[in-house]
Design a protein around this motif. Sequence first.
Motif, mmCIF file in Angstrom:
data_model
loop_
_atom_site.group_PDB
_atom_site.id
_atom_site.type_symbol
_atom_site.label_atom_id
_atom_site.label_comp_id
_atom_site.label_asym_id
_atom_site.label_seq_id
_atom_site.Cartn_x
_atom_site.Cartn_y
_atom_site.Cartn_z
ATOM 1 N N UNK A 366 43.024 32.015 44.210
ATOM 2 C CA UNK A 366 43.669 32.033 42.897
ATOM 3 C C UNK A 366 44.072 33.462 42.505
ATOM 4 N N UNK A 369 47.077 34.465 44.505
ATOM 5 C CA UNK A 369 48.301 33.828 44.019
ATOM 6 C C UNK A 369 48.790 34.542 42.763
ATOM 7 N N UNK A 370 47.842 34.857 41.850
ATOM 8 C CA UNK A 370 48.231 35.564 40.625
ATOM 9 C C UNK A 370 48.853 36.918 40.958
ATOM 10 N N UNK A 371 48.294 37.570 41.979
ATOM 11 C CA UNK A 371 48.852 38.870 42.380
ATOM 12 C C UNK A 371 50.275 38.697 42.906
ATOM 13 N N UNK A 372 50.492 37.671 43.724
ATOM 14 C CA UNK A 372 51.824 37.414 44.269
ATOM 15 C C UNK A 372 52.805 37.149 43.136
ATOM 16 N N UNK A 373 52.321 36.439 42.102
ATOM 17 C CA UNK A 373 53.196 36.081 40.995
ATOM 18 C C UNK A 373 53.463 37.257 40.055
ATOM 19 N N UNK A 374 52.784 38.394 40.306
ATOM 20 C CA UNK A 374 53.111 39.582 39.522
ATOM 21 C C UNK A 374 51.955 40.168 38.743
ATOM 22 N N UNK A 375 50.731 39.610 38.886
ATOM 23 C CA UNK A 375 49.591 40.175 38.164
ATOM 24 C C UNK A 375 49.131 41.457 38.848
ATOM 25 N N UNK B 83 53.569 45.402 41.496
ATOM 26 C CA UNK B 83 53.164 44.033 41.138
ATOM 27 C C UNK B 83 54.119 43.440 40.103
ATOM 28 N N UNK B 86 57.441 42.646 41.748
ATOM 29 C CA UNK B 86 57.355 41.450 42.570
ATOM 30 C C UNK B 86 57.433 40.199 41.702
ATOM 31 N N UNK B 87 56.714 40.240 40.570
ATOM 32 C CA UNK B 87 56.708 39.083 39.674
ATOM 33 C C UNK B 87 58.096 38.762 39.149
ATOM 34 N N UNK B 115 54.648 36.374 33.941
ATOM 35 C CA UNK B 115 54.910 37.727 34.430
ATOM 36 C C UNK B 115 56.408 38.048 34.430
#
Lengths: 466, 241
Positions: A366, A369-375, B83, B86-87, B115
């Motif tokens: 999880x 995934x959050x990191x990939x989504x931009x976190x 980051x 990327x978002x 994001x």
Amino acid sequence: MSMTDLTIVRKSLAAHFVSTLITALSVAIAVALLVVLFSLREHAQNSFKRGTGNMHVLISADASPLTSVLNNVFYANPPQKKLLMSDLDRLGLTPAAAAPGAEPTTRPRDPRLEWAIPVQSGDSFRSFKTMATTADFFAKFQPAEGVPWTLRDGAFFDGTWQAVLGDTVARQTGLKVGDEIYITHGWSNRSHAPVPGDTPATKTDDHDHDHADHNHDHDAPGDGPHIHNDHPIVIVGILEPTGSPHDRAVFIPLEASWIMHADEARAAAEPTPRPAREDNLTPDEKAVNAVYVRCRTNTIIGSFFDEMRRTQGITPALPNNQIVALFQIVGSIDQIILAIGVAVLVSSIVSVMLAVYSSMGQRRRQIAVLRVLGATRGRIVSLVLTESALIATIGALAGSALAIVGMRIASSVLLDRTGIYVDPWIDPLWLLVVGVATVLLGAVAGIVPALSAYRTSVVRSLRPLG
Amino acid sequence: MTPSAPGPALRVDALSFRYPGAGFGVRVESLALAPGEQVLLTGGSGSGKSTILHLIAGLIEPDAGHIFVNSTEINRLRAGARDHFRGRHIGMIFQTFNLLQGFSAVENVLVALMFSDLPRAQHRPRALELLASLGVERANAPIDQLSVGQQQRVAVARAVACSPALVLADEPTASLDPQNAEEAMTVIQQSCRACNAALLCVSHDPSLVSRFERRMTMPQLATTSAAIGGVLSSTSGGGAA
């Protein structure tokens, strides 16, 4: 509704519902314990001031002022030492004989004093202690400053063989105005816990003359139970609760106590004893244990106290000072209890840390995934800290509620068992202090799991399973 | 190959990377994708395809070289900024979908929009619209109650939710049966076209070849392992099957 960090945290907590619940519960118990301890500590000293009420000085012949206060106000043990009324005459604590035709007064001869009320304890009725005293005890003494006695039923005593019951006595025995009781000499070791349905009248069963712990050196052993059969005492009044130890006392007139003790002493000493009456009591038979004294002004207290202290055989006590001294004695125990409370809180916070940390393993994907989504890593750290603080917050809120309920229970149990009234009110400041500390500690507990989240390798965590 | 304005969705120059402590590494001399362009990269497993995607996404840092996404050199950005970038600009689709368990379909898309620069009030309408257009019928159902095909559609919706310039798909059909694979690939390609996102799809599934006009194989794109250091050839345009 858009998605927020809090929604993510809430979902994470819901995903580990049982673990979250148990952890929050352990925090709640710790918070409640700590808040109750803080509040009890704060209220205990105030509670002990109930009982001494508007008395300034307690005069007795006891070995120490603390013993005197504990025995004569808090009924801790039967008082060991006695003062004779003739001693009190000499000290100016008794009223002057009324001039012919004038109204008799109860004002003590010492002009500095507003009142002086002799008290004698050491006898009992079932498990309750008796307090033999004068009518002034109800008219002038107040068990809590500014709170006079009030009757729930009946009247204060105005004859010799009458008794007034404290609130707890009446509630636990079920005795009513008009019932008769017999006083037991000394304090019975036998438990007389009231049984529901038990007949409150006590003409026969409360009549044991237990001399095991009676302490009057003039009393003789071996008297039979028949003597006090001559002295049934009628209940004339029942008091409203005062929140003081006096709620557990049975009040009788001094004369009644003197006559009962005189009868016992004479039966032991004389082959054919004369029955004791008010008008044939010898000076030796008129004994008390202490005198409650109030000075006319606060400024007089010091000089009066010093004068009494210089008097041979007299132990004056300033009750409030003795209570402060008592709390200094128990202060270290008090701190140990507080330390235990803090330790419980810390251990519950550690359990928060373990709960959050153990869930990290399942959540690497999880997080990835959050990191990939931009976190950012920072956002992930904040999510974990928030989660940990949120568990602590839930615990703190539940603990506050638990503390409020717990204080009410503790207060009523203490009042019933010990006669000490502890205010169940909790200072919101304590709730705030403990609550904020808990939430902050909760966030701190999140640091270790948050660091683990921070270091989570995104690439490795995203690999297909198997 | 330097496409004319607007700038390429992706440009990679002289990129090299070696796993710390391991002999394995990849090197890409040159790669560029025009906006909206769709490229298939094939190669056996362990050939370094995924590593290249992770480098482009900024999930790992190259030892040398340059990666431009939408004209921003992503490997020069600080970690936090990377980051964020990327978002907003890169969508990713995985073989195992990597959907958030315990979240509904629409919530999975909403997390991606968290994001983005899109105003909050538009998040839910946007997510629902996107799911509807991709044929996800039960937007509020928990993700594990959806069929595999539906789950992959949610994953696609999540990848394109922020209207990225570049979508990276890592074996998107490997977990699907042929029919679902066919459908998923259609959805992915249509979705990318709809938001003019360039698509770099990595797969070893030969049935996908015919769907891409431009395709390349790993040996053509990159040198790997011990071969690093040698001259590598980069191929663009069709005919690299």
